[in-house]
Design an enzyme around this catalytic site. Sequence first.
Site, short mmCIF file in Angstrom:
data_model
loop_
_atom_site.label_atom_id
_atom_site.label_comp_id
_atom_site.label_asym_id
_atom_site.label_seq_id
_atom_site.Cartn_x
_atom_site.Cartn_y
_atom_site.Cartn_z
N CYS A 174 33.29 43.92 57.01
CA CYS A 174 33.80 44.78 55.35
C CYS A 174 33.50 43.61 54.29
O CYS A 174 33.24 42.49 54.62
CB CYS A 174 35.74 44.01 56.02
SG CYS A 174 36.64 44.39 54.29
N GLN B 37 47.97 36.75 38.47
CA GLN B 37 47.77 36.53 39.05
C GLN B 37 48.54 37.02 41.25
O GLN B 37 49.08 36.92 41.29
CB GLN B 37 48.09 35.23 39.02
CG GLN B 37 47.23 33.78 38.92
CD GLN B 37 46.08 34.32 38.24
OE1 GLN B 37 45.18 34.65 39.14
NE2 GLN B 37 45.32 33.75 37.03
N CYS C 229 45.15 44.11 56.88
CA CYS C 229 44.64 43.01 56.38
C CYS C 229 44.39 41.49 55.79
O CYS C 229 45.94 41.72 55.91
CB CYS C 229 43.99 43.64 54.93
SG CYS C 229 42.66 42.45 53.58
N CYS D 209 38.38 32.13 36.49
CA CYS D 209 38.08 32.08 37.70
C CYS D 209 36.23 31.96 37.71
O CYS D 209 35.55 32.28 38.95
CB CYS D 209 38.32 33.49 37.65
SG CYS D 209 37.48 34.67 36.68
N GLU E 173 47.21 38.65 23.04
CA GLU E 173 46.68 39.89 24.00
C GLU E 173 45.95 41.44 23.68
O GLU E 173 46.41 41.09 22.62
CB GLU E 173 47.51 40.05 25.20
CG GLU E 173 47.04 41.02 25.96
CD GLU E 173 45.50 40.93 26.95
OE1 GLU E 173 45.33 41.23 27.40
OE2 GLU E 173 45.67 39.37 27.53
N CYS F 149 36.08 39.78 52.18
CA CYS F 149 35.84 38.62 52.21
C CYS F 149 34.26 37.74 52.24
O CYS F 149 33.52 38.55 53.55
CB CYS F 149 36.57 38.01 53.05
SG CYS F 149 38.63 39.00 53.11
N CYS G 249 40.40 39.22 61.41
CA CYS G 249 39.58 40.37 61.25
C CYS G 249 38.52 40.94 62.08
O CYS G 249 37.23 39.95 62.08
CB CYS G 249 39.29 40.44 59.60
SG CYS G 249 38.84 42.17 59.33
#
Length: 448
Positions: free
Chosen positions: A80, A283, A161, A405, A333, A83, A74
């Site tokens: 940015c 996801q 991107c 995560c 949920e 990332c 990139c």
Amino acid sequence: MSVWQQGATIELGIDSLSHTGEGVGRWQDRVVFVADTVPGDRLRVRLTHVKRQYAHGKVLEVVQPSEQRVRPSCIVADKCGGCQWQCVAYAAQLAAKERLVKDAIARIGHLEPQAFLPIVPAPHPFGYRNKVTYPLGRRRGKVIAGYYQKGSHRLVNLNQCPVQDPRLNPLLAALKQALQPWPIYSEQTHEPGLRHLGLRIGQRTGEQLITLVLAGPLPAGLQAEAEGWLQQFQGVVGVCVNFNHQGGNRIFGDETQVLAGRPYLWEEMAGVRFQIASTTFFQVNTAQAEQLVTTLRDWIAPTGRERLVDLYCGVGTLSLPLAGAVAEVIGVEVHSASVQQAIANAQHNGINNAHFVCAKAEEWLPQYDQAGDVLLLDPPRKGCDRAVLDAILHNRPPRILYVSCHPATLARDLAHLCGSGTYQLAKIQPLDMFPQTAHVETIALLTS
């Protein structure tokens, strides 16, 4: 002047990468965190925030680049904030993520798994994201969209991107032009207008969904504009508007309306066809989500007689692909819209042994009087509520599959579950769901 103070310049080497994505180096027994660096780099650094035993620094010069340093894909990677690791060779990213998980399990959880399996690399380190949401702004009269510059609230304008599905790149560039006449929200004056642009794609189906996040009333003519986009952009099946009038960092509000087409797209994952709406959690890496399901199925080693309880089940992303291998699935949920989508997804796929409940996990599980054979946990980053963990220890399901995560909260929760000796940590499997970032997915298997 003391060298260990703000503004001072030092030279140091980078040894590792932190969970925030920064490089970690040592200078006279003190730790220095430096962004945009790679293990093996030798740097000249200006200290920016200094504490007694650690500091943060900014790169002034790469004295000797690491062999693991690569040219980012990139052109705005150095600015940015989307990332952190585009300058890090992919093999080094994988090694760093594996170490982050190992360190969290050992240092926070004080645990040693019976088996720590090598991290599963992503088949596509770029172009993997099936969903992106860009803040909008206006600069020199033109609409801009992108991510915020590192450490600031200034937008870095993007026309493409490298981590998003490449089919979304032309849509991003074209929509920025199409939005030019429409009002854009101002964070300074809170003038009503469009705040975010959301793009979503079914990577297996090619269907695309556009979502505009709006503060204020719906501008006259925007619906007609949206209907034109359905004709203009091949693959777009729906345009929605989400209303968010609140300040702060929350992207989506509670109300979403369809401007044109339908309010969802179809995606296929692990043999199941999913209906996914604008604000649905799903996801972001479809290929790795399939690998996640495969690993879960292998670890369950189903006989077809198991009852699987899936807490934090969302739209059934994990439980529905597993339903065909077990006798019964119960999904829990808290978000009612996700529960309705899970029920609809089960019906669309002819899955009759999956049942979904709208409830808070910490309130439902203590009232559930059956242990179940397999408990699947996939909580948000903050991990499980203490009431959930205590209910697990009370109910004692024979096997627990924990998908996380966030290695730190995973380690904390595993320590609580294993601390009494009720469970043993049988396996840990890191999985790279988010290449070019410091984020890592982890699967843990607990057995009684």
